[in-house]
Scaffold this active site. Structure first.
Site, PDB file in Angstrom:
ATOM      1  N   ASN A 153       0.879  -1.270  -0.114  1.00  0.00           N
ATOM      2  CA  ASN A 153       0.041   0.029   0.107  1.00  0.00           C
ATOM      3  C   ASN A 153       0.791   1.282   0.136  1.00  0.00           C
ATOM      4  OD1 ASN A 153      -2.314  -1.712   0.272  1.00  0.00           O
ATOM      5  ND2 ASN A 153      -2.018  -1.805   2.311  1.00  0.00           N
ATOM      6  N   ARG A 154       1.918   1.126  -0.526  1.00  0.00           N
ATOM      7  CA  ARG A 154       3.172   2.134  -0.479  1.00  0.00           C
ATOM      8  C   ARG A 154       3.269   2.968   0.955  1.00  0.00           C
ATOM      9  NH1 ARG A 154       3.066  -0.044  -4.964  1.00  0.00           N
ATOM     10  NH2 ARG A 154       2.794   1.106  -6.945  1.00  0.00           N
TER      11      ARG A 154
END
Length: 222
Positions: free
Chosen positions: A199-200
């Protein structure tokens, strides 16, 4: 050309989910060079990355105009990270005006990056000569044949220069070290270890040099 070839690729639609394990503060080595050595060994010996010593060297001239290129790391220790180049090249001219630079190791298959920022100083001639003599014969000749970063008329001119040198210095002959060729040692002021996460929400841990020679570790938001 097929219909598929005719459709332009959309960079915004290209996504990879990084599922690697995280990087925690208590997992770090005492110094950034020790931590780099751990990751470098994993990149070379475990992940078998192609040229794990390839790094993007970014410099800026006196006016602040940046430039980047890929260079091979040739040595590292607690004193810094060493690479070699023609001292008349653009990177060397930049460093003559502004010694601050950045090194980026893009180990994408491992979802890792290492970013070194620091100051570059030329290596001594004895150190330069020792490394130059360890290079393959062809690479030694190449250092003489190429006036790095200068404009040349044709590839044939470069090949002709190399051929002339090959005739002058046969395999086994000692090739002198070019006077305008040598190393730079980058003394790190900060070293960031970047580990890709889902999710970065990546892990970014940065060592920052303190006045007393110790290192402070800080976590950066992704």
């Amino acid at each position: 050309m097929t219909d598929r070839d005719a459709v332009p690729l959309d960079p915004a639609a290209m996504r990879k989910q990084y599922r690697a394990e995280g990087l925690a503060e208590n997992d770090l080595a005492t110094t950034p060079v020790e931590q780099f050595a751990r990751w470098f060994k994993q990149a070379a010996s475990e992940a078998h990355l192609f040229e794990p010593n390839a790094m993007i060297v970014s410099t800026a001239d006196a006016a602040g105009r940046p430039s980047s290129r890929t260079v091979l790391l040739k040595h590292f220790d607690e004193q810094g990270f060493v690479f070699y180049t023609n001292y008349d090249s653009r990177k060397a001219r930049d460093l003559g005006e502004n010694p601050y630079l950045s090194l980026l190791f893009p180990w994408h298959p491992m979802a890792r990056q290492v970013i070194v920022t620091g100051v570059a100083r030329r290596t001594g001639r004895d150190e330069t000569a020792a490394y130059f003599r360890s290079r393959p014969h062809g690479s030694q000749l190449g250092a003489w044949a190429s006036a790095q970063s200068s404009v040349i008329a044709t590839r044939a001119d470069l090949d002709a220069s190399y051929a002339e040198l090959s005739a002058r210095y046969r395999e086994g002959d000692q090739v002198p070290v070019p006077p305008n060729w040598g190393g730079f040692r980058v003394a790190p002021q900060a070293v960031e270890f970047w580990q890709g996460r889902e999710n970065r929400l990546h892990d970014r841990l940065r060592y920052v040099a303190e006045q007393d020679g110790s290192w402070r570790v800080e976590r950066l938001s992704p």
